[in-house]
Scaffold this motif. Structure first.
Motif, mmCIF file in Angstrom:
data_model
loop_
_atom_site.group_PDB
_atom_site.id
_atom_site.type_symbol
_atom_site.label_atom_id
_atom_site.label_comp_id
_atom_site.label_asym_id
_atom_site.label_seq_id
_atom_site.Cartn_x
_atom_site.Cartn_y
_atom_site.Cartn_z
ATOM 1 N N TYR A 1 32.014 48.014 43.840
ATOM 2 C CA TYR A 1 31.349 47.240 42.778
ATOM 3 C C TYR A 1 32.247 46.175 42.152
ATOM 4 O O TYR A 1 31.887 45.586 41.128
ATOM 5 C CB TYR A 1 30.878 48.203 41.658
ATOM 6 N N GLY A 2 33.413 45.937 42.758
ATOM 7 C CA GLY A 2 34.386 45.029 42.146
ATOM 8 C C GLY A 2 33.815 43.650 41.855
ATOM 9 O O GLY A 2 34.042 43.079 40.792
ATOM 10 N N LYS A 3 33.045 43.113 42.793
ATOM 11 C CA LYS A 3 32.508 41.764 42.610
ATOM 12 C C LYS A 3 31.528 41.742 41.425
ATOM 13 O O LYS A 3 31.587 40.844 40.567
ATOM 14 C CB LYS A 3 31.799 41.332 43.899
ATOM 15 N N ALA A 4 30.662 42.731 41.386
ATOM 16 C CA ALA A 4 29.680 42.802 40.285
ATOM 17 C C ALA A 4 30.398 43.039 38.956
ATOM 18 O O ALA A 4 30.031 42.446 37.927
ATOM 19 C CB ALA A 4 28.680 43.920 40.552
ATOM 20 N N LEU A 5 31.421 43.865 38.957
ATOM 21 C CA LEU A 5 32.139 44.128 37.696
ATOM 22 C C LEU A 5 32.864 42.882 37.203
ATOM 23 O O LEU A 5 32.962 42.645 36.000
ATOM 24 C CB LEU A 5 33.118 45.294 37.879
#
Ligand SMILES: NC(=O)c1ccc[n+]([C@@H]2O[C@H](COP(=O)([O-])OP(=O)(O)OC[C@H]3O[C@@H](n4cnc5c(N)ncnc54)[C@H](OP(=O)(O)O)[C@@H]3O)[C@@H](O)[C@H]2O)c1
Length: 249
Positions: free
Chosen positions: A117-121
């Motif tokens: 989820y790094g991109k969304a976070l």
């Protein structure tokens, strides 16, 4: 690093949440009136002892909250005790839902969360990092790795590149949060550390709304002191935090 997790103490969380249900519930309109700002959608990744307690405070303060874990079906009682602003979902649903994310998981889980989820976070206004590397729970290896990065703040940033991170609440025990939030007069201070001015401003607003006094002690590099066992751990007034922080670098 390997990924592992601990089962949360649901009984402790629910006991605490039951206590919090006596706390002042502030409906959306009242919140907006009090702070001059609108409620924000808040997700917790991790809804165990600390995540359950903090998420409950935000829900009672009038923010829509989605608690999440790998087992959201186990969060029904927590949701019921946190009141009508709360619901539960998967981590993916929570990340999709939130304006602001509270990251409250065993430190070993962050690597995988970053990968998934790094991109969304990184697109969120604010990720509040409440998680700590703790040797007895997470193992020596990850503690050594976090220290090599410069401590927990910079280490989390490496695992979540681009996230607008603020460390907060890292060393205030879950069982104290409800009572501390109710304190009048000299409020309980929360040392916070972050590099992003907008994220810090938003964290400051949110922490005040649930009854604490945030004190910025420095950038994410100071996050190494926002863990249990340091002079900043535990409950201090804002003035005490300023004095202690001045002795640290
Ligand atoms: N306890 C305290 O008083 C306290 C105070 C300050 C800071 N902290 C920090 O807060 C963090 C959580 O501590 P805690 O005491 O709340 O632990 P806990 O009660 O064991 O809860 C951990 C939560 O994380 C979830 N989780 C674990 N691995 C996950 C993953 N890969 N993806 C998504 N969710 C995951 C667990 O749910 P599932 O297993 O269902 O996924 C559970 O909801 C730790 O880093 C701790 O150092 C704790």
């Amino acid at each position: 690093m390997t990924i592992c997790s601990l089962g949360p103490s649901r009984r402790s969380v629910l006991g605490l949440a039951a206590g919090l249900s006596l706390a002042t519930a502030m409906p959306f309109a009242a919140l907006a009136q009090n702070s001059g700002t609108a409620p924000l959608k808040i997700a917790t990744i991790g809804a165990g002892r600390e995540g359950g307690a903090l998420g409950t405070l935000f829900a009672k303060a009038g923010h829509p909250v989605m608690f999440s874990s790998r087992h959201p079906e186990q969060l029904k009682e927590l949701v019921a005790s946190a009141g009508p602003n709360a619901k539960a979902g998967t981590v993916e649903e929570a990340v999709g839902f939130a304006d602001v994310v509270l990251l409250i998981v065993p430190y070993t889980a962050i690597e995988g969360i970053g990968k998934d989820y790094g991109k969304a976070l990184a697109a969120k206004k604010l990720v509040i990092d409440v998680s700590n590397p703790i040797a007895r729970r997470d193992g020596e290896e990850i503690v050594k790795w976090a220290n090599e990065q410069g401590g927990a703040g910079l280490a989390t940033q490496k695992l979540l590149p681009g996230a607008h991170l603020v460390r907060a609440f890292n060393a205030i025990g879950f069982a104290r949060l409800g009572e501390d939030a109710q304190k009048t007069g000299d409020k309980v201070g929360v040392p916070i550390a972050g590099d992003d001015p907008e994220a810090l401003a938003l964290a400051t607003r949110l922490i005040k709304e649930i009854g604490f006094e945030p004190v910025r002690v420095g950038g994410l590099a100071m996050g190494k002191y926002l863990v249990p066992g340091t002079p900043l751990a535990g409950e201090h007034s804002a003035g005490e935090i300023e004095k202690i922080a001045a002795t640290l670098k």
